[in-house]
Design a protein around this motif. Structure first.
Motif, short mmCIF file in Angstrom:
data_model
loop_
_atom_site.label_atom_id
_atom_site.label_comp_id
_atom_site.label_asym_id
_atom_site.label_seq_id
_atom_site.Cartn_x
_atom_site.Cartn_y
_atom_site.Cartn_z
N VAL A 82 34.19 35.86 18.50
CA VAL A 82 34.66 37.00 19.31
C VAL A 82 34.93 36.47 20.71
CG1 VAL A 82 34.17 39.29 20.20
CG2 VAL A 82 33.27 38.62 17.97
N THR A 83 36.15 36.61 21.16
CA THR A 83 36.52 36.06 22.46
C THR A 83 37.60 36.92 23.10
OG1 THR A 83 37.52 34.16 23.58
CG2 THR A 83 38.12 34.49 21.28
N GLY A 84 37.64 36.89 24.42
CA GLY A 84 38.66 37.64 25.13
C GLY A 84 39.98 36.92 25.26
N VAL A 85 40.06 35.66 24.78
CA VAL A 85 41.35 34.97 24.78
C VAL A 85 42.03 35.22 23.44
CG1 VAL A 85 40.50 33.20 26.35
CG2 VAL A 85 40.40 32.80 23.88
N GLU A 86 43.32 34.92 23.39
CA GLU A 86 44.03 35.13 22.13
C GLU A 86 43.41 34.25 21.05
OE1 GLU A 86 45.33 37.04 19.95
OE2 GLU A 86 47.08 37.49 21.21
N HIS A 87 43.41 34.74 19.81
CA HIS A 87 42.67 34.08 18.75
C HIS A 87 43.40 34.23 17.41
CE1 HIS A 87 41.23 38.21 19.62
NE2 HIS A 87 41.59 38.38 18.36
N ASP A 88 42.93 33.45 16.44
CA ASP A 88 43.51 33.56 15.10
C ASP A 88 42.73 34.59 14.29
OD1 ASP A 88 41.17 32.36 14.24
OD2 ASP A 88 42.07 30.40 13.90
N GLU A 89 42.97 34.62 12.99
CA GLU A 89 42.37 35.65 12.14
C GLU A 89 40.84 35.58 12.09
OE1 GLU A 89 45.43 36.99 8.72
OE2 GLU A 89 44.70 34.92 8.49
N THR A 90 40.26 34.40 12.35
CA THR A 90 38.80 34.27 12.34
C THR A 90 38.18 34.42 13.72
OG1 THR A 90 38.82 31.86 12.64
CG2 THR A 90 38.96 32.69 10.37
N GLY A 91 39.02 34.60 14.72
CA GLY A 91 38.54 34.77 16.08
C GLY A 91 38.53 33.51 16.90
N ARG A 92 38.90 32.37 16.31
CA ARG A 92 38.93 31.12 17.07
C ARG A 92 40.09 31.15 18.06
NH1 ARG A 92 37.64 28.65 11.89
NH2 ARG A 92 35.54 27.73 11.95
N PRO A 93 39.86 30.69 19.31
CA PRO A 93 40.94 30.68 20.30
C PRO A 93 42.17 29.95 19.78
CG PRO A 93 38.86 30.17 21.34
CD PRO A 93 38.59 30.21 19.87
N SER A 94 43.33 30.54 20.05
CA SER A 94 44.59 29.94 19.60
C SER A 94 45.70 30.31 20.57
CB SER A 94 44.94 30.42 18.19
OG SER A 94 46.24 29.99 17.84
N GLU A 95 46.48 29.30 20.97
CA GLU A 95 47.65 29.54 21.82
C GLU A 95 48.95 29.25 21.07
OE1 GLU A 95 47.19 27.41 25.47
OE2 GLU A 95 45.40 28.53 26.08
N VAL A 96 48.87 29.13 19.76
CA VAL A 96 50.05 28.89 18.95
C VAL A 96 50.97 30.10 19.04
CG1 VAL A 96 50.90 28.48 16.61
CG2 VAL A 96 48.78 27.38 17.39
N ALA A 97 52.24 29.85 19.32
CA ALA A 97 53.19 30.94 19.56
C ALA A 97 53.28 31.89 18.37
CB ALA A 97 54.57 30.36 19.88
N ALA A 98 53.39 31.35 17.16
CA ALA A 98 53.52 32.20 15.97
C ALA A 98 52.28 33.07 15.78
CB ALA A 98 53.76 31.33 14.73
N ASN A 99 51.11 32.51 16.05
CA ASN A 99 49.87 33.28 15.92
C ASN A 99 49.82 34.39 16.97
OD1 ASN A 99 46.90 33.55 15.03
ND2 ASN A 99 46.77 33.33 17.26
N ARG A 100 50.24 34.06 18.19
CA ARG A 100 50.26 35.07 19.26
C ARG A 100 51.11 36.27 18.85
NH1 ARG A 100 48.46 37.96 23.68
NH2 ARG A 100 50.16 38.46 25.09
#
Length: 578
Positions: free
Chosen positions: A428-446
């Protein structure tokens, strides 16, 4: 005999004005009369003019009266400040101690009653408000015995002697007033009420009770006018149901604490006013991106900054919809009566959990602190819905894997688990994340996560997004409002109809996402649209134009002097368009 009248008591803040109105109105409520009360008070703890205006009727009323029948004055300032409201033939009942005068004897009759002297003779000047209650009752033709139960409940803990003395003060005031009235004793006697039992409560109490009935068991909040009564009510009631209230150090802590409790699975709310909501905005964004349910009550008041903390205004709309940085799904609801405030709070918790997003219940000072007659609440209508909260066993996840808490779904709502559930571990994070909640800055995921969150708004189901009073297929005028303006609009509508103007009324109860499908046909079928609101910039009108269009036929009726709309003000402004 008359079916309706308006009564007001006024004086210096801290000398029993509120309790005078409270005892008077509770007694009338128990006789079966419908009531609508509104307090004018300053932001000082003591001192400064305050008054309590109460409308009494044998039929339902939802607004303050245009004029005034009876003014009870504890000082000259009350007369000077309120005399203009008195209708022709009105009555002023004033404490003889300050040698009262009225500016126009042809308009009203002054009765000088020695409130203070009578009370002092009975033991203490503090009972002057009871003398005033008695004097008012004589004018209305009320049996003094109606106050016995009320006085017992309020003063019983102080002993029977105190109860007896207060009842004696009421009788003395009534007797003195009857002698003064003489042949005019039936001047303003009320028609008999139906005697039915109904609740009489402020909007904040209904909000608190609705939260309790809706399953809330925790509240984190910081005191602020006009929201504090919600916290005060729940401080007394929540412990009886295994819950609690924590007064935090500020609104930032209140909101983040509420987010944490909701994440843990406890239905939790916080409540504040404009300045407090400003402090909460970053945390509301956190709730949005972590998809944590939270219910927030915003009791609007005069702004900006400290502004008019004890006065009426409806200027938080845009802030509640667009106040957070970035874009998150949120729901903004706006009840228009005390009864709706109760049921909408229950629904707010359901929607917050079903769509896993912040839900803001928007009220205003008039609705939050104004006291209304409420028909018995139907508790069997209450339904608790927790959405996609997983309560059973979860399938095992691959080694070193995580639960897909933010799984991309068609409706935008992902499965939700509570902390500690086996196989439910996730980030659980306040930054953008993937389906499991891990931080992710990948454009498609965003894009996928942003689209997923915003998709929720397309599926919001709200029972009555617009309260419609539609009398005509094609109307000359559509009047639109929200929150506490409903009563004034309904009365103005009746007067306009008598003038031959075809009027429909739409009261918006779901501000965001805006109910375009419900509003569009109403706007299209009207020649002109008037939006009535307590702010300076026409915020609801602008939201209507953004979502429905037809800007060329939309007109503003605005009031932002700190006072609620009166029916004649809405009527006059609408009539000017024809």
């Amino acid at each position: 005999m008359i079916s309706q009248l308006s009564w007001k008591v006024g004086g210096q803040q801290g000398e029993g004005i509120e309790s005078t109105g409270e005892i008077f109105s509770i007694a009338l409520n128990r006789l079966g009369y419908y009531l609508y009360g509104y307090r004018h008070f300053s932001s000082r703890i003591k001192g400064g003019h305050t008054n309590n205006k109460i409308r009494v009727s044998t039929t339902q009323v939802r607004s303050i009266a245009d004029d005034l029948d009876i003014l009870v004055a504890f000082d000259q300032e009350t007369i000077d400040f309120n005399f203009h409201e008195l209708r022709q033939g009105g009555i002023v009942i004033a404490d003889a101690k300050f040698n009262p005068t009225i500016p126009d004897e042809s308009r009203a009759t002054l009765y000088a009653v020695p409130f203070t002297d009578i009370a002092t003779e009975l033991g203490t000047a503090l009972m002057k408000n009871m003398v005033a209650v008695g004097a008012s009752s004589a004018v209305l033709g009320l049996d003094i015995s109606v106050y016995e139960g009320v006085v017992q409940e309020i003063f019983g803990r102080k002993g029977e002697q105190v109860v007896a003395k207060n009842m004696e003060a009421i009788r003395a005031g009534a007797q003195f007033m009857r002698e003064q009235l003489g042949d005019n004793i039936q001047l303003m006697q009320l028609d008999k009420a139906d005697g039915k039992k109904r609740m009489f409560m402020i909007g904040n109490d209904a909000i608190a009770l609705g939260a309790l009935a809706g399953g809330a068991r925790f509240m984190a909040a910081y005191p602020i006018t006009p929201a504090s009564e919600i916290m005060e009510y729940l401080i007394k009631k929540l412990p009886q149901f295994g819950g609690t209230v924590i007064q935090t150090e500020d609104e930032i802590a209140a909101c983040t604490m509420a987010i944490g409790a909701n994440y843990a699975g406890v239905r939790t709310l916080t409540a504040s006013a404009g300045p407090g909501l400003s402090l909460m905005m970053e945390a509301i964004g956190l709730a949005g991106i972590t998809e944590t349910p939270i219910v927030i009550v915003d009791t609007q008041r005069g702004g900006p900054s400290t502004g008019l903390p004890t006065k009426q205004e409806q200027s938080d709309l845009m802030a509640m919809i667009y106040g957070t940085h970035g874009e998150i799904p949120k729901v903004v609801m706006a009840p228009s009566t005390v009864q709706e405030a109760f049921y909408d709070m229950v629904e707010a918790f359901n929607i917050a959990e079903e769509y896993q997003c912040p839900v803001i219940v928007l009220t205003d000072l008039q609705l939050s602190l104004g006291k209304q007659t409420v028909e018995p609440l139907e508790y069997d209508k209450i339904e608790i819905r927790r959405g996609k909260l997983v309560t059973g066993e979860l399938p095992e996840i691959p080694d070193k894997g995580c639960f897909k808490r933010y799984e991309v779904t068609e409706d935008g709502v992902s499965p939700r688990v509570l902390p500690g559930m086996k196989n439910g571990i996730h980030h659980v994070t306040g930054v953008e994340h993937d389906e499991t909640g891990r931080p992710s800055e990948v454009a498609a995921n965003r894009i996928a996560q942003m689209d997923k969150r915003l998709r929720k708004l397309k599926h919001i189901q709200f029972p009555t997004p617009v309260h419609k009073h539609v009398k005509h297929e094609e109307a000359d005028l559509l009047i639109v409002g929200f929150n506490s303006t409903r009563g004034a609009i309904e009365e103005a509508m009746e007067r306009l109809e008598r003038d031959g103007i075809k009027v429909n009324h739409a009261h918006v109860r779901l501000i965001h996402p805006f109910p375009t499908e419900e509003m569009l046909p109403l706007v299209q079928s009207a020649k002109k649209v008037v939006v009535v609101e307590n702010n300076a910039t026409g915020q609801l009108a602008n939201i209507l134009k953004m979502n429905v269009g037809h800007a060329e036929k939309v007109f503003n009726v605005l009031k932002y002097d700190g006072n609620p709309f009166l029916p004649h003000e809405v009527y006059t402004k609408c009539k000017e368009l024809f």
